[in-house]
Scaffold this active site. Structure first.
Site, PDB file in Angstrom:
ATOM      1  N   SER A 289       0.816  -1.212   0.000  1.00 44.01           N
ATOM      2  CA  SER A 289       0.000   0.000   0.000  1.00 44.01           C
ATOM      3  C   SER A 289       0.851   1.265   0.000  1.00 44.01           C
ATOM      4  O   SER A 289       1.990   1.284   0.477  1.00 44.01           O
ATOM      5  CB  SER A 289      -0.925   0.022   1.224  1.00 44.01           C
ATOM      6  OG  SER A 289      -1.915  -0.971   1.128  1.00 44.01           O
ATOM      7  N   GLN A 290       0.257   2.318  -0.526  1.00 53.25           N
ATOM      8  CA  GLN A 290       0.836   3.655  -0.470  1.00 53.25           C
ATOM      9  C   GLN A 290       1.131   4.007   0.994  1.00 53.25           C
ATOM     10  O   GLN A 290       0.300   3.780   1.873  1.00 53.25           O
ATOM     11  CB  GLN A 290      -0.177   4.635  -1.053  1.00 53.25           C
ATOM     12  CG  GLN A 290       0.188   6.089  -0.965  1.00 53.25           C
ATOM     13  CD  GLN A 290      -0.987   6.977  -1.376  1.00 53.25           C
ATOM     14  OE1 GLN A 290      -2.076   6.477  -1.667  1.00 53.25           O
ATOM     15  NE2 GLN A 290      -0.766   8.273  -1.390  1.00 53.25           N
TER      16      GLN A 290
END
Length: 210
Positions: free
Chosen positions: A60-61
């Site tokens: 994930s970011q």
């Protein structure tokens, strides 16, 4: 590009984007994100972007990791269940914050890689190869539950494993439209919902793969 300066730059960006919990920011500064991705992508490790980790999954970011972690930390959890180990990065962030972490991954190869990283970093995390939508009843209830893939609705089986005063944070919706939802079980046992942010996650899939 794994220097402290690059990590500091990422943390400053997260702060500018609204992350306020200094414990979360400090942990993101310390945990080596480049160890959780393919070496070919190492130069992008401290960009604020999601990156592929194989099997149709992503790490994930960092902003999403920080936002979800900040949300669960507000209830001062001791024990947390993560659905979707993936690369292991989110698990490592939670464990580095001093939480007792239980994590489930449906893709065996990803879990084996994540476990290797946990050993490399000396992080104690309990992990399981299973269908995450069923949770991990043996160790329930949990003070917090964090889901890293999107389901069409919140999953009742997971809500049932949430302790009084606990919080569940999960992306909910379809492939084209999702929102990050925060569910809290209050002291009287009732449930409150809050929509935090529009997000984009991979879908939460049933079953297991080796």
């Amino acid at each position: 590009m794994t220097s402290q300066r690059v990590r500091d730059r990422l943390v400053e960006r997260l702060r500018e984007c609204g992350i306020q919990d200094e414990r979360v920011l400090s942990t993101i500064r310390i945990v080596p994100r480049h160890l959780f991705i393919d070496e070919a992508l190492a130069l992008r490790a401290y960009e604020d972007t999601a990156l592929p980790i194989g099997h149709g999954q992503t790490i994930s970011q960092p902003w999403i990791v920080a936002r979800m972690t900040e949300a669960v930390m507000q209830v001062a959890p001791k024990k947390i269940l993560e659905i979707g180990t993936g690369s292991g990065y989110q698990s490592a962030i939670l464990a580095s914050l001093g939480l007792e972490v239980y994590t489930i991954e449906r893709i065996g190869k990803l879990l084996r890689q994540a476990r290797k990283r946990f050993r490399q970093l000396g992080i104690k995390i309990r992990s399981k190869h299973d269908d995450g939508s069923t949770g991990w009843t043996e160790h329930a209830p949990y003070n917090a539950i964090l889901v890293t893939a999107a389901a069409p609705t919140l999953i009742d089986t997971l809500i049932e494993q949430l302790a009084i005063g606990g919080r569940l944070v999960a992306p909910v919706g379809t492939a084209s439209e999702q929102a990050l939802v925060q569910l809290t079980r209050t002291i009287d046992g009732s449930i409150t919902h809050e929509i935090l942010e529009p997000v984009t996650f991979v879908s939460l899939l049933p079953g297991m793969l080796d």
